[in-house]
Design a protein around this motif. Structure first.
Motif, PDB file in Angstrom:
ATOM      1  N   LEU A 138      32.383 -11.336  22.421  1.00  0.00           N
ATOM      2  CA  LEU A 138      31.955 -10.102  21.534  1.00  0.00           C
ATOM      3  C   LEU A 138      33.067  -8.790  21.315  1.00  0.00           C
ATOM      4  N   ALA A 139      33.005  -8.052  22.392  1.00  0.00           N
ATOM      5  CA  ALA A 139      33.570  -7.377  23.412  1.00  0.00           C
ATOM      6  C   ALA A 139      34.893  -6.606  22.909  1.00  0.00           C
ATOM      7  N   MET A 140      35.910  -7.787  22.010  1.00  0.00           N
ATOM      8  CA  MET A 140      37.018  -7.382  21.044  1.00  0.00           C
ATOM      9  C   MET A 140      36.149  -6.807  19.979  1.00  0.00           C
ATOM     10  N   PRO A 141      37.349  -6.295  19.170  1.00  0.00           N
ATOM     11  CA  PRO A 141      37.114  -5.760  18.114  1.00  0.00           C
ATOM     12  C   PRO A 141      37.490  -6.920  16.590  1.00  0.00           C
ATOM     13  N   ASN A 142      36.931  -7.241  15.260  1.00  0.00           N
ATOM     14  CA  ASN A 142      37.412  -7.925  14.373  1.00  0.00           C
ATOM     15  C   ASN A 142      38.818  -7.559  14.011  1.00  0.00           C
ATOM     16  N   LYS A 143      39.329  -8.559  14.102  1.00  0.00           N
ATOM     17  CA  LYS A 143      41.088  -8.691  13.279  1.00  0.00           C
ATOM     18  C   LYS A 143      41.018  -9.538  11.978  1.00  0.00           C
ATOM     19  N   GLU A 144      40.676 -10.835  12.732  1.00  0.00           N
ATOM     20  CA  GLU A 144      40.869 -11.764  11.623  1.00  0.00           C
ATOM     21  C   GLU A 144      39.275 -12.732  10.413  1.00  0.00           C
ATOM     22  N   LYS A 145      39.903 -13.068   9.515  1.00  0.00           N
ATOM     23  CA  LYS A 145      38.962 -13.234   8.914  1.00  0.00           C
ATOM     24  C   LYS A 145      37.337 -13.798   9.151  1.00  0.00           C
ATOM     25  N   ASP A 146      38.048 -14.538  10.228  1.00  0.00           N
ATOM     26  CA  ASP A 146      36.610 -15.713  10.566  1.00  0.00           C
ATOM     27  C   ASP A 146      35.855 -14.809  11.967  1.00  0.00           C
ATOM     28  N   ASP A 147      36.644 -13.546  12.043  1.00  0.00           N
ATOM     29  CA  ASP A 147      35.894 -12.779  12.958  1.00  0.00           C
ATOM     30  C   ASP A 147      33.731 -12.394  13.018  1.00  0.00           C
ATOM     31  N   PRO A 148      33.821 -11.934  11.967  1.00  0.00           N
ATOM     32  CA  PRO A 148      32.434 -11.737  11.735  1.00  0.00           C
ATOM     33  C   PRO A 148      31.654 -13.087  12.175  1.00  0.00           C
ATOM     34  N   GLU A 149      32.150 -13.599  11.262  1.00  0.00           N
ATOM     35  CA  GLU A 149      31.494 -15.362  11.254  1.00  0.00           C
ATOM     36  C   GLU A 149      31.013 -15.476  12.650  1.00  0.00           C
ATOM     37  N   MET A 150      32.137 -15.668  13.580  1.00  0.00           N
ATOM     38  CA  MET A 150      32.499 -16.472  14.901  1.00  0.00           C
ATOM     39  C   MET A 150      31.666 -15.096  16.108  1.00  0.00           C
ATOM     40  N   ILE A 172      43.981 -19.876  25.445  1.00  0.00           N
ATOM     41  CA  ILE A 172      43.246 -18.159  25.993  1.00  0.00           C
ATOM     42  C   ILE A 172      44.473 -18.284  26.874  1.00  0.00           C
ATOM     43  N   GLU A 173      45.497 -19.175  27.209  1.00  0.00           N
ATOM     44  CA  GLU A 173      46.779 -18.383  28.315  1.00  0.00           C
ATOM     45  C   GLU A 173      48.187 -18.313  27.085  1.00  0.00           C
ATOM     46  N   ILE A 174      48.240 -19.068  26.013  1.00  0.00           N
ATOM     47  CA  ILE A 174      48.493 -19.490  24.907  1.00  0.00           C
ATOM     48  C   ILE A 174      48.970 -17.213  24.099  1.00  0.00           C
ATOM     49  N   ASN A 175      47.333 -17.288  23.345  1.00  0.00           N
ATOM     50  CA  ASN A 175      46.642 -16.002  23.463  1.00  0.00           C
ATOM     51  C   ASN A 175      45.798 -15.717  23.632  1.00  0.00           C
ATOM     52  N   PRO A 176      45.861 -14.873  24.300  1.00  0.00           N
ATOM     53  CA  PRO A 176      44.854 -14.528  24.836  1.00  0.00           C
ATOM     54  C   PRO A 176      43.844 -13.166  24.253  1.00  0.00           C
ATOM     55  N   ASN A 177      44.737 -12.591  23.438  1.00  0.00           N
ATOM     56  CA  ASN A 177      44.104 -11.528  22.210  1.00  0.00           C
ATOM     57  C   ASN A 177      42.998 -12.246  21.581  1.00  0.00           C
ATOM     58  N   ARG A 178      42.180 -13.155  21.153  1.00  0.00           N
ATOM     59  CA  ARG A 178      41.536 -13.775  19.863  1.00  0.00           C
ATOM     60  C   ARG A 178      39.792 -13.763  20.613  1.00  0.00           C
ATOM     61  N   LEU A 179      38.950 -13.265  20.320  1.00  0.00           N
ATOM     62  CA  LEU A 179      38.080 -13.269  20.071  1.00  0.00           C
ATOM     63  C   LEU A 179      37.097 -15.020  20.110  1.00  0.00           C
ATOM     64  N   MET A 180      37.788 -15.454  18.605  1.00  0.00           N
ATOM     65  CA  MET A 180      37.585 -17.213  18.771  1.00  0.00           C
ATOM     66  C   MET A 180      37.548 -17.604  19.614  1.00  0.00           C
ATOM     67  N   HIS A 181      38.566 -17.749  20.793  1.00  0.00           N
ATOM     68  CA  HIS A 181      39.204 -18.772  21.935  1.00  0.00           C
ATOM     69  C   HIS A 181      38.152 -18.054  22.847  1.00  0.00           C
ATOM     70  N   ASP A 201      26.006 -19.171  32.508  1.00  0.00           N
ATOM     71  CA  ASP A 201      26.552 -18.209  34.004  1.00  0.00           C
ATOM     72  C   ASP A 201      28.379 -18.289  32.895  1.00  0.00           C
ATOM     73  N   GLU A 202      28.780 -19.143  33.170  1.00  0.00           N
ATOM     74  CA  GLU A 202      30.686 -19.384  32.247  1.00  0.00           C
ATOM     75  C   GLU A 202      29.969 -18.977  31.177  1.00  0.00           C
ATOM     76  N   ALA A 203      29.323 -19.308  30.875  1.00  0.00           N
ATOM     77  CA  ALA A 203      29.078 -19.733  29.070  1.00  0.00           C
ATOM     78  C   ALA A 203      28.385 -18.151  28.726  1.00  0.00           C
ATOM     79  N   ARG A 204      27.825 -17.081  29.858  1.00  0.00           N
ATOM     80  CA  ARG A 204      27.633 -15.901  29.141  1.00  0.00           C
ATOM     81  C   ARG A 204      29.197 -14.946  29.140  1.00  0.00           C
ATOM     82  N   LYS A 205      29.594 -15.350  30.398  1.00  0.00           N
ATOM     83  CA  LYS A 205      30.395 -14.697  30.813  1.00  0.00           C
ATOM     84  C   LYS A 205      31.564 -13.997  29.811  1.00  0.00           C
ATOM     85  N   PHE A 206      32.449 -15.946  29.094  1.00  0.00           N
ATOM     86  CA  PHE A 206      33.184 -16.271  28.147  1.00  0.00           C
ATOM     87  C   PHE A 206      32.744 -15.608  26.355  1.00  0.00           C
TER      88      PHE A 206
END
Length: 253
Positions: free
Chosen positions: A230-242, A196-205, A220-225
């Motif tokens: 889930l609030a991020m848009p799909n951009k990659e092939k595996d995003d819907p599955e993730m 996440i530090e390297i790339n904060p723009n990938r929902l899978m992280h 609580d932390e699990a729900r938060k992250f």
């Protein structure tokens, strides 16, 4: 286990069938394939990448691209048998790239990504054999490129899976195949925080980190992250599955 050589030959056969002739060079074919790759259109990308591979079979960047397309095709089928067939073709191209380019981080990482997608559909022995291959490939990729967020993600997932392997399954694996590595969810957490530090723009992280916190009982932390992912848009092939995995994890918390 499926015959990798036979599957690779099938891919070579596809490249022959769709070869367009001597008028197109590798650079032009790759450029056309890249446009489909960006649009996550794997089948169309392969119609340009495979003929280019026939012209330059040792082009490492091309081999990595082809391996990625076959992984994408895995996501497009519901058949376990077909997923494995495509996965082994992907692994063959990825492994060729890794052998040809021992100092290329993306080439070294490619087999780990292919194996990671295949593991859920493999038998126990193949899963056991894949685990050290994934770890070795990821370690080499990180050594070559410590800023590769995908490598840190895969290493974190590898740690999480092994950290949460039951005692009974470990005993069985040891009796049948050999001892499984021992690791912790804390190690997995460090890897995903680094990703996440390297790339904060990938929902899978974020979703993977949430899964780690869920395994640690830190709800609580699990729900938060997970919710952040889930609030991020799909951009990659595996995003819907993730995204689906994240929603399932949330429901269990």
């Amino acid at each position: 286990m499926l015959c990798v050589c036979r599957l690779a030959a099938q891919a070579e056969g596809e490249s022959l069938r769709i070869y367009r002739g001597p008028g197109e060079n590798v650079e032009a074919l790759m450029a056309k394939g890249d446009q489909f790759d960006k649009q996550l259109q794997a089948k169309e990308a392969l119609e340009d990448y495979l003929p280019a591979n026939k012209l330059e079979p040792n082009n490492v960047d091309l081999l990595v691209r082809i391996a990625r397309q076959y992984r994408h095709l895995m996501s497009d089928t519901t058949s376990k048998k077909e997923k494995l067939r495509l996965g082994y073709i992907s692994l063959e191209f990825a492994s060729r790239a890794a052998i040809l380019a021992p100092n290329n981080a993306e080439a070294q990482l490619s087999p780990a990504i292919s194996l990671g997608k295949m593991i859920p559909f493999m038998g126990s022995r193949d899963q056991f054999n894949a685990s050290p291959r994934i770890k070795a490939a990821v370690d080499r990729a990180i050594q070559l490129d410590p800023a590769n967020d995908n490598a840190w993600h895969i290493l974190g997932r590898w740690n999480r899976v092994l950290a949460n392997t039951s005692v009974a399954r470990r005993v069985l694996a040891k009796a049948l195949y050999g001892e499984l590595p021992v690791t912790t969810n804390e190690e997995a957490e460090k890897c995903l925080l680094k990703a996440i530090e390297i790339n904060p723009n990938r929902l899978m992280h974020y979703i993977e980190l949430g899964r780690i916190y869920a395994a640690m009982g830190r709800k609580d932390e699990a729900r938060k992250f997970i919710k952040k992912g889930l609030a991020m848009p799909n951009k990659e092939k595996d995003d819907p599955e993730m995204r689906e995995i994240g929603q399932q994890t949330l429901q269990k918390l």
